[in-house]
Design a protein around this motif. Structure first.
Motif, PDB file in Angstrom:
ATOM      1  N   LEU A  47      -6.761   9.155   1.104  1.00 28.43           N
ATOM      2  CA  LEU A  47      -5.876  10.238   1.490  1.00 28.43           C
ATOM      3  C   LEU A  47      -5.918  11.347   0.676  1.00 28.43           C
ATOM      4  N   PRO A  48      -6.028  11.490  -0.623  1.00 29.83           N
ATOM      5  CA  PRO A  48      -6.579  12.699  -1.337  1.00 29.83           C
ATOM      6  C   PRO A  48      -7.711  13.526  -0.470  1.00 29.83           C
ATOM      7  N   HIS A  49      -8.803  12.957  -0.164  1.00 30.05           N
ATOM      8  CA  HIS A  49      -9.770  13.527   0.546  1.00 30.05           C
ATOM      9  C   HIS A  49      -9.557  13.919   1.789  1.00 30.05           C
ATOM     10  N   LEU A  75       1.551  11.754  -1.511  1.00 29.21           N
ATOM     11  CA  LEU A  75       2.141  12.562  -0.953  1.00 29.21           C
ATOM     12  C   LEU A  75       3.009  13.648  -1.794  1.00 29.21           C
ATOM     13  N   GLU A  76       3.756  12.743  -2.756  1.00 32.47           N
ATOM     14  CA  GLU A  76       4.606  13.585  -3.552  1.00 32.47           C
ATOM     15  C   GLU A  76       3.716  14.644  -4.479  1.00 32.47           C
ATOM     16  N   LYS A  77       2.697  14.011  -4.926  1.00 30.87           N
ATOM     17  CA  LYS A  77       1.868  14.956  -5.773  1.00 30.87           C
ATOM     18  C   LYS A  77       1.341  16.131  -4.972  1.00 30.87           C
ATOM     19  N   GLU A  78       0.926  15.856  -3.759  1.00 29.60           N
ATOM     20  CA  GLU A  78       0.648  16.842  -2.733  1.00 29.60           C
ATOM     21  C   GLU A  78       1.769  18.034  -2.075  1.00 29.60           C
ATOM     22  N   THR A  90      13.045   4.093  -0.400  1.00 30.87           N
ATOM     23  CA  THR A  90      12.132   4.934  -1.230  1.00 30.87           C
ATOM     24  C   THR A  90      11.459   6.009  -0.138  1.00 30.87           C
ATOM     25  N   ILE A  91      11.086   5.511   0.738  1.00 30.29           N
ATOM     26  CA  ILE A  91      10.550   6.399   1.783  1.00 30.29           C
ATOM     27  C   ILE A  91      11.230   7.494   2.274  1.00 30.29           C
ATOM     28  N   VAL A  95       0.738  -1.044  -0.048  1.00 34.30           N
ATOM     29  CA  VAL A  95       0.091   0.107   0.157  1.00 34.30           C
ATOM     30  C   VAL A  95       0.779   1.255   0.024  1.00 34.30           C
ATOM     31  N   THR A  96       2.017   1.296   0.458  1.00 38.29           N
ATOM     32  CA  THR A  96       3.076   2.348   0.600  1.00 38.29           C
ATOM     33  C   THR A  96       3.275   3.074  -0.537  1.00 38.29           C
ATOM     34  N   PRO A  97       3.248   2.469  -1.599  1.00 38.44           N
ATOM     35  CA  PRO A  97       3.840   3.132  -2.995  1.00 38.44           C
ATOM     36  C   PRO A  97       2.787   4.073  -3.600  1.00 38.44           C
ATOM     37  N   GLN A  98       1.450   3.779  -3.352  1.00 37.70           N
ATOM     38  CA  GLN A  98       0.270   4.696  -3.525  1.00 37.70           C
ATOM     39  C   GLN A  98       0.385   5.747  -2.784  1.00 37.70           C
TER      40      GLN A  98
END
Length: 259
Positions: free
Chosen positions: A237-239, A80-83, A105-106, A72-75
């Motif tokens: 998360l986006p919401h 987070l990167e997009k935001e 990566t984190i 689930v972490t990659p999504q």
């Protein structure tokens, strides 16, 4: 080539070599500076910041994820990167062993990696205060080796199940003091998305739970999970981020706290 021209050529060559050496030295210096920035340094200011973490004159939100890394972490990282948000991941040493590349990566993306212990087996963790410290140390050894940063120490631990209450409350209280003596601070949460409360998760449930627990607080440390079964958390998360922004929150990670 006469001697005069030869001497001029040698001076020019030495000047170019010196310029290249200085350039390389600056590159190495900048690389080391950036490397050091990602290694938490516990100071008295950091201790004070943790002790007053739930108080703030301005609105701030710490997004924290427990129990990973996982598939689930990659999504979550992509969102987070997009935001353009840095979060804090309380990883399990056992999960880091299973997903070392994801752990790196984190870290490489600038998020704070803290300890949630190694096993997440309560009877093992809370058999004694020393066992809690051992869980922290074991997880940190694995994190250091995985990141390739021998001096990395998050100085930050989150008790599985939380610090307050429960059948192991006395052990936890003693362990908190023992951890502090070893320059390890503890932090819980004061808001959550409820992704550990039911098996029938939905974005609507998580967002409603978040809104309920955030309330009117200025400083919120939000508990979420990036364990394998928490895909709905990534979907929600986006919401969650959108809601917090609408309420005027600025996003922080524990790099802003432990300096």
């Amino acid at each position: 080539m006469n001697i005069k021209h030869l001497n001029g050529y040698e001076r020019e060559l030495k000047a170019l070599q010196l310029e290249e050496q200085q350039k390389q030295a600056k590159i190495l210096e900048e690389t080391e500076r950036k490397r050091q920035e990602k290694i938490p340094k516990l100071t008295e200011e950091g201790r004070q910041n943790i002790s007053s973490i739930y108080k703030s004159e301005t609105k701030r939100a710490f997004l924290t994820f427990d129990d990973g890394p996982s598939t689930v972490t990659p999504q979550i990282l992509d969102i987070l990167e997009k935001e353009n948000i840095k979060a804090t991941f309380f990883v399990l040493g056992s999960r880091v062993e299973q997903m070392p590349e994801m752990t790196k990566t984190i870290y490489e993306k600038g998020h704070f990696i803290a300890s949630h212990g190694y096993s997440h087996i309560y009877s093992q963790i809370y058999s004694s205060p020393e066992a809690v410290l051992n869980e922290y140390n074991q997880s940190m050894e694995i994190i250091r080796a995985t990141l390739g940063v021998p001096e990395y120490n998050s100085h930050l631990f989150r008790f599985p199940g939380g610090l307050v209450g429960g059948k192991y409350s006395e052990i936890k209280s003693q362990a908190k003091e023992l951890l502090s003596q070893n320059d390890i601070l503890c932090v819980d949460w004061n808001a959550l998305n409820g992704d550990a409360e039911t098996n029938n998760l939905s974005p609507e449930f998580e967002l409603a739970r978040l809104q309920e627990t955030v309330g009117s607080k200025n400083s919120v440390i939000i508990l979420m999970h990036d364990a394998p079964a928490k895909r709905v958390t990534a979907e929600t998360l986006p919401h969650i981020i959108s809601y917090l922004r609408e309420q005027g929150y600025e996003f922080k990670s524990f790099y802003d706290i432990i300096k």
